[in-house]
Design a protein around this motif. Structure first.
Motif, mmCIF file in Angstrom:
data_model
loop_
_atom_site.group_PDB
_atom_site.id
_atom_site.type_symbol
_atom_site.label_atom_id
_atom_site.label_comp_id
_atom_site.label_asym_id
_atom_site.label_seq_id
_atom_site.Cartn_x
_atom_site.Cartn_y
_atom_site.Cartn_z
ATOM 1 N N ALA A 96 -90.632 -86.032 -26.594
ATOM 2 C CA ALA A 96 -89.683 -86.243 -27.693
ATOM 3 C C ALA A 96 -89.275 -84.907 -28.319
ATOM 4 C CB ALA A 96 -90.300 -87.158 -28.742
ATOM 5 N N ILE A 97 -90.237 -84.010 -28.483
ATOM 6 C CA ILE A 97 -89.928 -82.685 -29.057
ATOM 7 C C ILE A 97 -88.981 -81.923 -28.142
ATOM 8 C CG2 ILE A 97 -90.923 -80.414 -29.591
ATOM 9 C CD1 ILE A 97 -93.384 -81.935 -30.690
ATOM 10 N N ILE A 98 -89.261 -81.940 -26.841
ATOM 11 C CA ILE A 98 -88.385 -81.249 -25.887
ATOM 12 C C ILE A 98 -86.978 -81.823 -25.957
ATOM 13 C CG2 ILE A 98 -87.915 -80.954 -23.415
ATOM 14 C CD1 ILE A 98 -90.985 -80.727 -23.046
ATOM 15 N N PHE A 99 -86.872 -83.144 -25.964
ATOM 16 C CA PHE A 99 -85.558 -83.789 -26.009
ATOM 17 C C PHE A 99 -84.817 -83.438 -27.296
ATOM 18 C CE2 PHE A 99 -82.694 -87.309 -26.974
ATOM 19 C CZ PHE A 99 -81.939 -87.331 -25.812
ATOM 20 N N LEU A 100 -85.510 -83.522 -28.422
ATOM 21 C CA LEU A 100 -84.858 -83.237 -29.705
ATOM 22 C C LEU A 100 -84.434 -81.780 -29.831
ATOM 23 C CD1 LEU A 100 -87.064 -85.384 -32.123
ATOM 24 C CD2 LEU A 100 -84.702 -85.821 -31.404
ATOM 25 N N PHE A 101 -85.298 -80.861 -29.435
ATOM 26 C CA PHE A 101 -84.947 -79.445 -29.566
ATOM 27 C C PHE A 101 -83.808 -79.057 -28.630
ATOM 28 C CE2 PHE A 101 -89.106 -77.575 -31.491
ATOM 29 C CZ PHE A 101 -88.848 -78.253 -32.662
ATOM 30 N N LEU A 102 -83.893 -79.455 -27.371
ATOM 31 C CA LEU A 102 -82.840 -79.067 -26.430
ATOM 32 C C LEU A 102 -81.534 -79.794 -26.703
ATOM 33 C CD1 LEU A 102 -84.768 -78.762 -23.053
ATOM 34 C CD2 LEU A 102 -83.914 -76.935 -24.515
ATOM 35 N N GLY A 103 -81.625 -81.039 -27.139
ATOM 36 C CA GLY A 103 -80.409 -81.790 -27.433
ATOM 37 C C GLY A 103 -79.712 -81.312 -28.679
ATOM 38 N N SER A 104 -80.476 -80.864 -29.659
ATOM 39 C CA SER A 104 -79.883 -80.443 -30.931
ATOM 40 C C SER A 104 -79.261 -79.051 -30.866
ATOM 41 C CB SER A 104 -80.934 -80.484 -32.040
ATOM 42 O OG SER A 104 -81.937 -79.523 -31.797
ATOM 43 N N VAL A 105 -79.443 -78.329 -29.766
ATOM 44 C CA VAL A 105 -78.868 -76.987 -29.651
ATOM 45 C C VAL A 105 -77.360 -77.030 -29.860
ATOM 46 C CG1 VAL A 105 -78.401 -75.113 -28.025
ATOM 47 C CG2 VAL A 105 -80.690 -76.067 -28.192
ATOM 48 N N LYS A 106 -76.693 -77.995 -29.283
ATOM 49 C CA LYS A 106 -75.242 -78.157 -29.441
ATOM 50 C C LYS A 106 -74.919 -79.513 -30.068
ATOM 51 C CE LYS A 106 -73.970 -74.384 -27.244
ATOM 52 N NZ LYS A 106 -73.092 -73.371 -27.718
ATOM 53 N N GLY A 107 -75.831 -80.042 -30.867
ATOM 54 C CA GLY A 107 -75.581 -81.293 -31.571
ATOM 55 C C GLY A 107 -75.483 -82.502 -30.650
ATOM 56 N N PHE A 108 -76.316 -82.562 -29.630
ATOM 57 C CA PHE A 108 -76.339 -83.671 -28.662
ATOM 58 C C PHE A 108 -74.956 -83.885 -28.040
ATOM 59 C CE2 PHE A 108 -79.979 -84.505 -31.403
ATOM 60 C CZ PHE A 108 -80.976 -84.686 -30.461
ATOM 61 N N SER A 109 -74.309 -82.783 -27.769
ATOM 62 C CA SER A 109 -72.954 -82.804 -27.214
ATOM 63 C C SER A 109 -72.938 -83.391 -25.800
ATOM 64 C CB SER A 109 -72.400 -81.378 -27.180
ATOM 65 O OG SER A 109 -71.189 -81.340 -26.473
ATOM 66 N N THR A 110 -71.866 -84.099 -25.489
ATOM 67 C CA THR A 110 -71.666 -84.626 -24.129
ATOM 68 C C THR A 110 -70.552 -83.869 -23.419
ATOM 69 O OG1 THR A 110 -70.161 -86.325 -24.983
ATOM 70 C CG2 THR A 110 -72.483 -86.930 -24.725
ATOM 71 N N LYS A 111 -70.072 -82.776 -24.050
ATOM 72 C CA LYS A 111 -69.018 -81.962 -23.447
ATOM 73 C C LYS A 111 -69.644 -80.793 -22.682
ATOM 74 C CE LYS A 111 -66.829 -80.851 -27.077
ATOM 75 N NZ LYS A 111 -65.898 -80.283 -28.032
ATOM 76 N N SER A 112 -69.108 -80.520 -21.507
ATOM 77 C CA SER A 112 -69.549 -79.354 -20.745
ATOM 78 C C SER A 112 -69.104 -78.092 -21.456
ATOM 79 C CB SER A 112 -68.977 -79.393 -19.327
ATOM 80 O OG SER A 112 -69.496 -80.490 -18.629
ATOM 81 N N GLU A 113 -69.958 -77.095 -21.429
ATOM 82 C CA GLU A 113 -69.701 -75.816 -22.089
ATOM 83 C C GLU A 113 -69.575 -74.719 -21.034
ATOM 84 O OE1 GLU A 113 -69.943 -75.073 -25.566
ATOM 85 O OE2 GLU A 113 -70.174 -77.169 -26.120
ATOM 86 N N PRO A 114 -68.837 -73.650 -21.351
ATOM 87 C CA PRO A 114 -68.805 -72.522 -20.418
ATOM 88 C C PRO A 114 -70.192 -71.898 -20.282
ATOM 89 C CG PRO A 114 -67.094 -72.299 -22.102
ATOM 90 C CD PRO A 114 -67.963 -73.458 -22.491
ATOM 91 N N CYS A 115 -70.575 -71.582 -19.071
ATOM 92 C CA CYS A 115 -71.900 -70.991 -18.823
ATOM 93 C C CYS A 115 -71.930 -69.542 -19.274
ATOM 94 C CB CYS A 115 -72.242 -71.049 -17.334
ATOM 95 S SG CYS A 115 -72.531 -72.705 -16.735
ATOM 96 N N THR A 116 -73.018 -69.114 -19.860
ATOM 97 C CA THR A 116 -73.163 -67.721 -20.269
ATOM 98 C C THR A 116 -73.656 -66.866 -19.118
ATOM 99 O OG1 THR A 116 -75.388 -68.170 -21.071
ATOM 100 C CG2 THR A 116 -73.613 -68.301 -22.679
ATOM 101 N N TYR A 117 -74.346 -67.476 -18.154
ATOM 102 C CA TYR A 117 -74.912 -66.718 -17.039
ATOM 103 C C TYR A 117 -74.024 -66.763 -15.792
ATOM 104 C CZ TYR A 117 -76.403 -71.394 -15.654
ATOM 105 O OH TYR A 117 -76.431 -72.722 -15.338
ATOM 106 N N ASN A 118 -73.025 -67.643 -15.760
ATOM 107 C CA ASN A 118 -72.140 -67.764 -14.608
ATOM 108 C C ASN A 118 -70.708 -67.893 -15.132
ATOM 109 O OD1 ASN A 118 -71.127 -68.072 -12.055
ATOM 110 N ND2 ASN A 118 -72.066 -70.058 -11.666
ATOM 111 N N LYS A 119 -70.094 -66.765 -15.377
ATOM 112 C CA LYS A 119 -68.761 -66.740 -15.986
ATOM 113 C C LYS A 119 -67.760 -67.507 -15.119
ATOM 114 C CE LYS A 119 -70.039 -63.861 -19.208
ATOM 115 N NZ LYS A 119 -70.487 -64.386 -20.442
ATOM 116 N N GLY A 120 -66.922 -68.300 -15.796
ATOM 117 C CA GLY A 120 -65.874 -69.026 -15.100
ATOM 118 C C GLY A 120 -66.267 -70.428 -14.662
#
Length: 170
Positions: A96-120
């Motif tokens: 539950a802690i893992i899910f809450l912390f990782l999900g709350s990073v972007k507010g439990f977003s369901t939108k794909s985000e641009p990668c910081t480690y793989n540009k484009g």
């Protein structure tokens, strides 16, 4: 050095864990087929003890060793199940802690985000990342629990057989 594709990696990791568990199950089966007692009612003439020690009856030693092995196996299984009750609470809380912390990073977003480690390219949404990481944690924990259980069972079976074989010493 070539890297494996993400899909192949996601298949190989669980497959290797499954191969390890199947191998442990096979070893447990093979070790448990060796009978501790010298009873030949199973059609096998194999006995763990062939020669007799001074003052010790081989049949009595085999029976006593089988009794001790059974008691240790029952005790070890009881210990593991008690330990696994507490471990399951720990696993659920940390999942539950893992899910809450990782999900709350972007507010439990369901939108794909641009990668910081793989540009484009686009990375998985925060909710998918949280769900997959939580699932990976739980599968890893369950694999560890199963490995510990199988290891304990194999050890208790093998120890009695090793004891009887050691009595043959040169």
């Amino acid at each position: 050095m070539g890297m494996l594709s993400e899909g192949l990696t996601q298949v190989l990791i669980p497959a290797s864990a499954l191969v390890g568990i199947v191998f442990a199950l096979l070893q447990w089966y093979l070790v448990s087929k060796v009978k501790v007692s010298g009873d030949s009612s199973n059609g096998l003439s194999d006995k763990l003890i062939e020669e007799e020690e001074d003052g010790v009856n081989n049949r009595e030693a085999s029976i006593k060793c089988a009794e001790i092995q059974h008691a240790i196996s029952v005790g070890a299984t009881s210990f593991l199940f008690t330990q696994y009750k507490y471990l399951s609470v720990f696993m659920c809380v940390f999942a539950a802690i893992i899910f809450l912390f990782l999900g709350s990073v972007k507010g439990f977003s369901t939108k794909s985000e641009p990668c910081t480690y793989n540009k484009g390219s686009l990375c998985k949404p925060a909710l998918a990342n949280a769900a997959f990481s939580t699932l990976a944690f739980l599968l890893g924990a369950l694999t560890s629990v199963l490995s510990g259980f199988l290891g304990m069972k194999i050890a208790t079976y093998a120890n009695a057989r090793t004891t009887l074989e050691a009595r043959k010493g040169e």
